[in-house]
Motif scaffolding. Structure first.
Motif, PDB file in Angstrom:
ATOM      1  N   SER A  57       0.857  -1.179   0.000  1.00 15.87           N
ATOM      2  CA  SER A  57       0.000   0.000   0.000  1.00 15.87           C
ATOM      3  C   SER A  57       0.898   1.236   0.000  1.00 15.87           C
ATOM      4  N   ASN A  58       0.289   2.415   0.065  1.00 17.49           N
ATOM      5  CA  ASN A  58       1.070   3.653   0.089  1.00 17.49           C
ATOM      6  C   ASN A  58       0.263   4.756   0.761  1.00 17.49           C
ATOM      7  N   LYS A  59       0.867   5.921   0.876  1.00 13.80           N
ATOM      8  CA  LYS A  59       0.210   7.031   1.581  1.00 13.80           C
ATOM      9  C   LYS A  59      -1.093   7.452   0.906  1.00 13.80           C
ATOM     10  N   PHE A  60      -1.090   7.415  -0.430  1.00 13.84           N
ATOM     11  CA  PHE A  60      -2.296   7.818  -1.151  1.00 13.84           C
ATOM     12  C   PHE A  60      -3.459   6.884  -0.833  1.00 13.84           C
ATOM     13  N   ILE A  61      -3.186   5.575  -0.860  1.00 11.59           N
ATOM     14  CA  ILE A  61      -4.239   4.602  -0.533  1.00 11.59           C
ATOM     15  C   ILE A  61      -4.694   4.801   0.903  1.00 11.59           C
ATOM     16  N   TYR A  62      -3.722   4.986   1.814  1.00 14.70           N
ATOM     17  CA  TYR A  62      -4.053   5.182   3.234  1.00 14.70           C
ATOM     18  C   TYR A  62      -4.965   6.394   3.427  1.00 14.70           C
ATOM     19  N   LYS A  63      -4.592   7.513   2.818  1.00 11.95           N
ATOM     20  CA  LYS A  63      -5.388   8.735   2.990  1.00 11.95           C
ATOM     21  C   LYS A  63      -6.751   8.632   2.314  1.00 11.95           C
ATOM     22  N   SER A  64      -6.814   7.901   1.202  1.00 16.49           N
ATOM     23  CA  SER A  64      -8.091   7.769   0.495  1.00 16.49           C
ATOM     24  C   SER A  64      -9.073   6.881   1.265  1.00 16.49           C
ATOM     25  N   SER A  65      -8.563   6.101   2.235  1.00 13.17           N
ATOM     26  CA  SER A  65      -9.451   5.227   3.009  1.00 13.17           C
ATOM     27  C   SER A  65     -10.469   6.025   3.814  1.00 13.17           C
ATOM     28  N   ALA A  66     -10.088   7.230   4.229  1.00 13.74           N
ATOM     29  CA  ALA A  66     -11.014   8.076   4.985  1.00 13.74           C
ATOM     30  C   ALA A  66     -12.193   8.513   4.121  1.00 13.74           C
ATOM     31  N   LEU A  67     -11.968   8.525   2.803  1.00 14.00           N
ATOM     32  CA  LEU A  67     -13.013   8.947   1.862  1.00 14.00           C
ATOM     33  C   LEU A  67     -13.662   7.748   1.170  1.00 14.00           C
ATOM     34  N   ALA A  68     -13.501   6.574   1.775  1.00 16.38           N
ATOM     35  CA  ALA A  68     -13.969   5.329   1.143  1.00 16.38           C
ATOM     36  C   ALA A  68     -15.415   5.401   0.704  1.00 16.38           C
ATOM     37  N   TYR A  69     -16.264   6.095   1.483  1.00 21.15           N
ATOM     38  CA  TYR A  69     -17.679   6.149   1.133  1.00 21.15           C
ATOM     39  C   TYR A  69     -18.128   7.560   0.769  1.00 21.15           C
ATOM     40  N   THR A  70     -17.135   8.350   0.310  1.00 20.84           N
ATOM     41  CA  THR A  70     -17.417   9.649  -0.300  1.00 20.84           C
ATOM     42  C   THR A  70     -17.027   9.582  -1.772  1.00 20.84           C
ATOM     43  N   ILE A  71     -15.749   9.206  -2.013  1.00 21.55           N
ATOM     44  CA  ILE A  71     -15.223   8.975  -3.356  1.00 21.55           C
ATOM     45  C   ILE A  71     -14.658   7.556  -3.352  1.00 21.55           C
ATOM     46  N   ILE A 101     -13.026  -1.535   4.603  1.00 25.40           N
ATOM     47  CA  ILE A 101     -12.587  -2.290   3.422  1.00 25.40           C
ATOM     48  C   ILE A 101     -13.708  -3.167   2.848  1.00 25.40           C
ATOM     49  N   ALA A 102     -14.870  -3.123   3.485  1.00 26.55           N
ATOM     50  CA  ALA A 102     -15.952  -4.053   3.125  1.00 26.55           C
ATOM     51  C   ALA A 102     -16.451  -3.886   1.693  1.00 26.55           C
ATOM     52  N   GLU A 103     -16.566  -2.658   1.215  1.00 28.77           N
ATOM     53  CA  GLU A 103     -17.035  -2.428  -0.160  1.00 28.77           C
ATOM     54  C   GLU A 103     -16.141  -3.153  -1.155  1.00 28.77           C
ATOM     55  N   ALA A 104     -14.841  -3.024  -0.960  1.00 27.35           N
ATOM     56  CA  ALA A 104     -13.895  -3.678  -1.863  1.00 27.35           C
ATOM     57  C   ALA A 104     -14.036  -5.195  -1.793  1.00 27.35           C
ATOM     58  N   VAL A 105     -14.259  -5.722  -0.609  1.00 31.38           N
ATOM     59  CA  VAL A 105     -14.388  -7.169  -0.439  1.00 31.38           C
ATOM     60  C   VAL A 105     -15.631  -7.698  -1.149  1.00 31.38           C
ATOM     61  N   PHE A 106     -16.765  -7.057  -0.930  1.00 34.00           N
ATOM     62  CA  PHE A 106     -18.000  -7.522  -1.562  1.00 34.00           C
ATOM     63  C   PHE A 106     -17.922  -7.409  -3.087  1.00 34.00           C
ATOM     64  N   THR A 107     -17.221  -6.388  -3.577  1.00 31.66           N
ATOM     65  CA  THR A 107     -17.038  -6.253  -5.024  1.00 31.66           C
ATOM     66  C   THR A 107     -16.156  -7.386  -5.552  1.00 31.66           C
ATOM     67  N   ALA A 108     -15.064  -7.667  -4.860  1.00 28.36           N
ATOM     68  CA  ALA A 108     -14.153  -8.740  -5.280  1.00 28.36           C
ATOM     69  C   ALA A 108     -14.822 -10.107  -5.230  1.00 28.36           C
ATOM     70  N   ASN A 109     -15.823 -10.235  -4.356  1.00 23.76           N
ATOM     71  CA  ASN A 109     -16.482 -11.531  -4.150  1.00 23.76           C
ATOM     72  C   ASN A 109     -17.648 -11.784  -5.107  1.00 23.76           C
ATOM     73  N   SER A 144     -18.939  11.908   5.583  1.00 20.14           N
ATOM     74  CA  SER A 144     -20.277  11.899   6.158  1.00 20.14           C
ATOM     75  C   SER A 144     -20.530  10.623   6.953  1.00 20.14           C
ATOM     76  N   SER A 145     -20.789  10.759   8.240  1.00 23.18           N
ATOM     77  CA  SER A 145     -21.101   9.587   9.062  1.00 23.18           C
ATOM     78  C   SER A 145     -22.437   8.974   8.636  1.00 23.18           C
ATOM     79  N   ILE A 146     -23.301   9.791   8.034  1.00 25.77           N
ATOM     80  CA  ILE A 146     -24.595   9.285   7.549  1.00 25.77           C
ATOM     81  C   ILE A 146     -24.367   8.297   6.400  1.00 25.77           C
TER      82      ILE A 146
END
Length: 396
Positions: A57-71, A101-109, A144-146
């Motif tokens: 992984s890298n810093k970009f992936i790490y930082k993008s995790s906070a936006l997992a359900y925004t972008i 990470i769940a979105e990525a898992v369900f997509t991969a599955n 967004s926590s919503i």
């Protein structure tokens, strides 16, 4: 059964992941762990029987995790890695730790259609509301926590089974999401028996506080943990219990406010800020204490999870004083291990401390009862049985 655990960070450490994996391995399963690496860690390694598979992984992936359900960049970046992990290791059941990470898992599955277990370590959408970076720009507007709550509900519905840490969390999910209660398994983060049977004790800590009536708190000291209530109480207690000492073992960036409060109340000599200590020293601090506290604020997150420290406290036979955050209130009352005070109410906190101080028999009774509860009912060896049963049922 070949179980594929998915973790969105480095490993080790993660006590819950390790405890669950080791228990499953001890019961005849093979556990493969997908996790991330940011440096030169080994790509493949076996730790306590866990077959760890690290993906770069890298810093970009790490930082993008906070936006997992925004972008959805984070999920898209991880789908191929997870698919590779599932196929290469011939995984039969997927065990997802938390929802980031769940979105990525369900997509991969999607192509594989493997059974999935969604393990909710905490109520992530609710706890996010208290993250400092979400209280200000730009996090306040980007995350967004919503949206996270909506995603959590989606994953709960998709999963074949859900693992939570408290009965209260299970009830909340059944009520909110409509998930069949039979598919939700409660696996609390309790202590192993070895935690209290094989602890190494530092006598200098015992000696340091032997003349004090010591109130102990261990763990994260963020303001939502309620330590301002305890500090305010000490300003009153010092006049009634001259030997009083509040010992805080832990840290947070908000400690500056706690220390300022103690200074403003002129009670600095009655409050020891020990900072973060090696967890191996926790048993020594607990044994040195008179009463152990967990003065959590009330919110949906605290009401549906446990402060794991209460099990550490009980395992050494110490009486507890906890706030009425629902989960910890219920378990302490069930174990008859201590008293409960109203959250954020220093007057009630003070009254309960005085009750424990003056009625010595209560300290003994609560301590013995809590210890017996941990030894006989609520240790990891017992509470992990539900997890083992879940995977046995998958085999049928």
């Amino acid at each position: 059964m070949r179980i594929g655990m998915i973790l969105d960070k480095t490993f080790p450490p993660d006590p819950r992941v390790a405890n669950e994996a080791i228990s499953l391995i001890e019961n005849g399963h093979e556990v493969f762990l997908f996790c991330l690496k940011y440096a030169d860690e080994l790509k493949n390694e076996t730790i306590n029987g866990i077959q760890v598979k690290r993906y770069k992984s890298n810093k970009f992936i790490y930082k993008s995790s906070a936006l997992a359900y925004t972008i959805p960049i984070y999920s898209k970046l991880l789908v191929k890695k997870i698919y590779h992990f599932l196929v290469k290791n011939a995984i039969e059941v997927i065990h997802i730790h938390d929802i980031q990470i769940a979105e990525a898992v369900f997509t991969a599955n999607k192509k594989l259609n493997l059974k999935t277990v969604q393990d909710l370590h905490e109520n992530r959408p609710e706890i996010m509301k208290f993250y400092p970076h979400l209280q200000k720009f730009p996090g306040k507007f980007l995350i967004s926590s919503i949206k996270w709550k909506a995603k959590e509900e989606e994953f709960i519905k998709k999963a074949d089974a859900v693992v939570v840490v408290t009965e209260e969390s299970k009830e909340e999910i059944v009520s909110r999401v409509g998930k069949d209660s039979q598919s939700i398994v409660v696996v609390p983060n309790t202590v192993h028996k070895s935690y209290f049977t094989k602890a190494e004790i530092n006598q200098s800590i015992i000696e340091k506080y032997k003349h004090n009536f010591m109130l102990l708190y261990v763990g994260d000291t963020g303001l939502r943990r309620g330590l301002q209530t305890a500090i305010e109480s000490v300003a009153v207690l010092k006049d009634k219990i001259p030997s009083i000492k509040l010992v805080i073992v832990g840290s947070n960036t908000s400690d500056i406010f706690l220390k300022q409060q103690a200074e403003d109340l002129d009670i600095e000599k009655y409050v020891d800020f020990e900072g973060w200590q090696n967890e191996k020293l926790f048993p020594s601090y607990i044994l040195a204490s008179s009463v152990c506290i967990s003065p959590l604020h009330r919110n949906l997150h605290h009401d549906t999870t446990y402060a794991n420290k209460i099990f550490q406290y009980m395992s050494f036979g110490k009486p507890l004083l906890v706030s009425d955050a629902l989960s910890q209130k219920n378990i302490v009352e069930k174990a008859n291990a201590g008293l409960v005070h109203k959250a954020e109410n220093s007057i009630d906190f003070t009254e309960k401390v005085l009750e424990l101080f003056y009625v010595k028999v209560l300290q003994t009774k609560f301590g013995e009862s809590g210890k017996a509860f941990i030894e006989n009912e609520f240790n990891w060896e017992k509470t992990s049985e539900k997890l083992i049963e879940l995977y046995q049922n998958f085999n049928q």
